[in-house]
Write an enzyme that holds these catalytic residues in place. Structure first.
Site, short mmCIF file in Angstrom:
data_model
loop_
_atom_site.label_atom_id
_atom_site.label_comp_id
_atom_site.label_asym_id
_atom_site.label_seq_id
_atom_site.Cartn_x
_atom_site.Cartn_y
_atom_site.Cartn_z
CB CYS A 74 -7.04 4.09 -6.87
SG CYS A 74 -6.06 2.62 -6.61
CG ASN A 122 -0.46 -0.63 2.40
OD1 ASN A 122 0.41 -1.50 2.34
ND2 ASN A 122 -0.93 -0.18 3.54
CG PHE A 138 -8.04 11.69 -18.08
CD1 PHE A 138 -6.86 12.25 -17.59
CD2 PHE A 138 -8.45 12.05 -19.36
CE1 PHE A 138 -6.12 13.15 -18.34
CE2 PHE A 138 -7.73 12.96 -20.12
CZ PHE A 138 -6.56 13.51 -19.61
CG LEU A 139 -11.00 6.30 -15.27
CD1 LEU A 139 -10.43 5.02 -14.67
CD2 LEU A 139 -12.16 5.98 -16.20
C1 UDX Z 1 -2.14 -1.15 -2.86
C2 UDX Z 1 -2.04 0.37 -3.07
O1 UDX Z 1 -3.00 1.00 -2.26
C3 UDX Z 1 -2.24 0.78 -4.48
O2 UDX Z 1 -1.82 2.09 -4.66
C4 UDX Z 1 -1.44 -0.03 -5.37
O3 UDX Z 1 -1.78 0.26 -6.70
C5 UDX Z 1 -1.49 -1.50 -5.07
O4 UDX Z 1 -1.30 -1.77 -3.72
P1 UDX Z 1 -4.17 -2.70 -2.33
O5 UDX Z 1 -3.70 -4.02 -2.78
O6 UDX Z 1 -5.62 -2.36 -2.51
O7 UDX Z 1 -3.48 -1.53 -3.11
O8 UDX Z 1 -3.67 -2.42 -0.83
P2 UDX Z 1 -3.90 -3.31 0.44
O9 UDX Z 1 -5.14 -4.12 0.30
O10 UDX Z 1 -3.71 -2.41 1.61
O11 UDX Z 1 -2.68 -4.37 0.38
C6 UDX Z 1 -1.34 -4.08 0.62
C7 UDX Z 1 -0.73 -5.23 1.40
O12 UDX Z 1 0.69 -5.05 1.51
C8 UDX Z 1 -1.26 -5.39 2.83
O13 UDX Z 1 -1.82 -6.68 3.01
C9 UDX Z 1 -0.02 -5.18 3.72
O14 UDX Z 1 -0.02 -5.99 4.88
C10 UDX Z 1 1.10 -5.56 2.76
N1 UDX Z 1 2.43 -5.03 3.13
C11 UDX Z 1 2.58 -3.71 3.41
C12 UDX Z 1 3.52 -5.88 3.16
O15 UDX Z 1 3.39 -7.08 2.95
N2 UDX Z 1 4.77 -5.37 3.45
C13 UDX Z 1 4.94 -4.06 3.75
O16 UDX Z 1 6.08 -3.65 4.02
C14 UDX Z 1 3.82 -3.21 3.72
C1 UDX Z 2 -10.39 2.49 -10.02
C2 UDX Z 2 -10.09 2.40 -11.52
O1 UDX Z 2 -11.32 2.19 -12.23
C3 UDX Z 2 -9.10 1.29 -11.80
O2 UDX Z 2 -8.76 1.28 -13.18
C4 UDX Z 2 -7.86 1.51 -10.96
O3 UDX Z 2 -6.94 0.45 -11.15
C5 UDX Z 2 -8.21 1.62 -9.50
O4 UDX Z 2 -9.17 2.66 -9.30
P1 UDX Z 2 -11.96 1.19 -8.34
O5 UDX Z 2 -11.67 2.30 -7.40
O6 UDX Z 2 -11.81 -0.21 -7.84
O7 UDX Z 2 -11.04 1.30 -9.64
O8 UDX Z 2 -13.47 1.30 -8.84
P2 UDX Z 2 -14.25 2.19 -9.92
O9 UDX Z 2 -15.21 1.31 -10.59
O10 UDX Z 2 -13.35 2.95 -10.78
O11 UDX Z 2 -15.10 3.17 -9.00
C6 UDX Z 2 -14.48 4.18 -8.22
C7 UDX Z 2 -15.54 5.04 -7.57
O12 UDX Z 2 -16.22 5.84 -8.52
C8 UDX Z 2 -16.64 4.25 -6.84
O13 UDX Z 2 -16.95 4.89 -5.62
C9 UDX Z 2 -17.81 4.31 -7.80
O14 UDX Z 2 -19.06 4.18 -7.16
C10 UDX Z 2 -17.63 5.69 -8.40
N1 UDX Z 2 -18.25 5.82 -9.73
C11 UDX Z 2 -17.78 5.10 -10.78
C12 UDX Z 2 -19.29 6.73 -9.90
O15 UDX Z 2 -19.72 7.40 -8.96
N2 UDX Z 2 -19.83 6.86 -11.16
C13 UDX Z 2 -19.38 6.16 -12.24
O16 UDX Z 2 -19.93 6.36 -13.34
C14 UDX Z 2 -18.34 5.25 -12.04
#
Ligand code: UDX
Ligand code: UDX
Length: 467
Positions: A283, A95, A233-234
């Site tokens: 994100c 993370n 952008f999204l």
């Molecule tokens: C994370 C980031 O938030 C995102 O920006 C990136 O694109 C992908 O990694 P996510 O997988 O959703 O996304 O995060 P999270 O569910 O918090 O998982 C990260 C994991 O890394 C946790 O399970 C944490 O325990 C682990 N971690 C963290 C390690 O194993 N070693 C470390 O030193 C720090």
């Molecule tokens: C996003 C990006 O889509 C993905 O490509 C990137 O790797 C990580 O971040 P995620 O956050 O998992 O993915 O979900 P996404 O479907 O993009 O939705 C993000 C937020 O926007 C949600 O809270 C969703 O409810 C909201 N959303 C999405 C809207 O309010 N309206 C829309 O039309 C689409």
């Protein structure tokens, strides 16, 4: 060109990104051994749980993949040293939250975990290792990783242990709730890097299931920036349509109709035009704030202001919804019962990071509301932790409900915040009989059809629907 044969992969970070991504790689590449390591033992135990309902993340289709790959060529463990030293290729998927203190607090990404991971790789790796940034990172982070690996390498050379590294960027574009589909059928795979042998080795892995023309290779910095830019952008589209939703309410237009009308223009496209309570997830906000910070750092204040406004509008949208609830309920929710339907930041995930439900619910609790929260996948513990993390003066009470009717019993209002499938087509005749009059339904996700409530006593407010 030298062909590098990859046999063993390691991924540091068994989270929402690392877990599903490695599961799909293991599924599509049965000849590769994939090890996912994490410092969090509880999380690893959950990934290894024999009951697939206990996997640490809920993602449609993930359990099926885990059931056929786990123990075959996919392994979850806390054994950092061995997994790293055995691997030919290491993904860093830890993370990268927004910094809470120090320089850039509130905007810049905290790279401590990435740095710690790079140091471990430098320490334990053997021979030649390809290191891949999977986490979303500020532009030029690869440089920092390279430096860490190089410095340690120099130290090792003193001990005559030969280690070499290539650093690549391979950002993940999966969205939660559709992660498996996004990974199996990606719009594109992006690989950034200068070492063509390393790039080629990663391309070969993806070619097991992704057509070659969908694999884009760029330089490192373009790849890093593309991830931030794509998310910006999204998110910008969501803030744009949300700004129009308020405009619709003020003027009598209907945001659904407007979204359809503008979305049929091919140049605009019809995706990501659903107005709602604001974007959540781990994100969007983090990446935009990162972009804002970097724009300032590189002396581009106008660029920083431009992107910052996307986040400002998102917060405003959440505040706006809470104020509308308050206003419709005669200016006070103190002691009033309100049901919250949906707490995750979007449907089909148990993730609540940055969920609009957190801010809106806590604002209502500050006003003394009594909330009954129902979400098909989010646990009591998760919500409790979410409320503990933010500072607010809770004057109300909240509890979890196990079903929609239980949540709606005796409530004055229902606030729909997530578009879970089961919230569509509800029997509002029956549900209205459970509620107190005058009963209000506040629908922020366009889940309720006006026809469904026409024979009930319910007052319906729909986001983006003007009168
Ligand atoms: C994370 C980031 O938030 C995102 O920006 C990136 O694109 C992908 O990694 P996510 O997988 O959703 O996304 O995060 P999270 O569910 O918090 O998982 C990260 C994991 O890394 C946790 O399970 C944490 O325990 C682990 N971690 C963290 C390690 O194993 N070693 C470390 O030193 C720090
Ligand atoms: C996003 C990006 O889509 C993905 O490509 C990137 O790797 C990580 O971040 P995620 O956050 O998992 O993915 O979900 P996404 O479907 O993009 O939705 C993000 C937020 O926007 C949600 O809270 C969703 O409810 C909201 N959303 C999405 C809207 O309010 N309206 C829309 O039309 C689409």
């Amino acid at each position: 060109m030298r062909s590098i044969k990859i046999q063993k992969i390691c991924c540091i970070g068994a989270g929402y990104v690392g877990g599903p991504t490695m599961s799909v790689i293991a599924d599509k590449c049965p000849d590769l051994e994939v090890r996912v390591v994490d410092i969090n033992k509880e999380r690893i135990d959950a990934w290894n749980d024999s009951d697939l309902n206990n996997l640490p993340i809920f993602e449609p289709g993930l359990d099926r993949i885990i059931s056929r790959t786990r123990g075959r060529n996919l392994f979850f463990s806390t054994e950092m040293e061995k997994s790293i030293s055995d691997a030919d290729m290491i993904f860093i998927s830890v993370n990268t939250p927004t910094k809470t203190k120090g320089l850039g607090a509130g905007q810049a990404s905290d790279l401590s975990w990435v740095e710690a991971s790079a140091r471990q790789v430098a320490k334990y790796a053997k021979g030649h290792t390809i290191v891949i940034e999977k986490s979303t990172l500020p532009v030029r982070t690869a440089q920092a990783i390279k430096e860490i690996l190089k410095t340690t390498n120099r130290e090792n050379q003193k001990n005559e242990i030969a280690k070499t590294f290539s650093v690549l960027s391979n950002p993940e574009f999966l969205a939660e709730g559709t992660a498996i589909n996004d990974l199996e059928k990606p719009d594109r795979v992006l690989i950034g890097g200068e070492d063509s042998d390393a790039v080629d080795a990663l391309v070969k892995i993806y070619l097991n299931w992704v057509p070659g023309e969908q694999i884009i290779c760029t330089n490192l910095w373009s790849s890093e920036l593309s991830k931030l830019a794509a998310n910006a952008f999204l998110a910008q589209r969501i803030s744009s349509i949300n700004s129009i939703s308020a405009f619709c309410e003020a003027t009598g237009a209907d945001v659904q109709e407007v979204a359809k009308a503008i979305g049929t223009d091919k140049r605009i496209g019809n995706q990501f035009l659903s107005a709602g309570p604001g974007f959540g997830g781990s994100c969007f906000k983090k990446d935009i704030l990162n972009l804002v910070y970097l724009s300032g750092y590189f002396g581009l204040p106008e660029v920083a202001d431009y992107w910052n406004q996307v986040v400002v509008l998102n917060t405003w949208q959440q505040d706006r919804i809470y104020k509308i609830v308050l206003e419709k309920l005669f200016g006070t929710v103190n002691g009033k019962n309100i049901a919250i339907l949906g707490f995750s930041f979007k449907a089909n995930t148990n993730d609540t990071r940055e969920s609009p439900a957190i801010r809106i619910s806590s604002d209502l609790l500050e006003e003394g509301a009594i909330l009954s929260i129902y979400d098909p996948k989010v646990s009591f513990k998760r919500i409790e932790e979410d409320f503990e993390k933010i500072s607010f003066n809770n004057q109300g009470i909240w509890k979890m409900a196990n079903s929609i009717p239980e949540a709606l019993k005796n409530v004055d209002a229902v606030l729909i915040l997530t578009a879970w499938d089961e919230f569509f087509g509800l029997d509002w005749n029956y549900l209205a009989s459970l509620m107190r009059s005058p009963a209000w339904v506040f629908d922020t996700r366009s889940v309720v059809d006006r026809k469904e409530i026409e024979n009930t006593c319910i007052n319906l407010w729909k986001l983006g629907e003007g009168n």
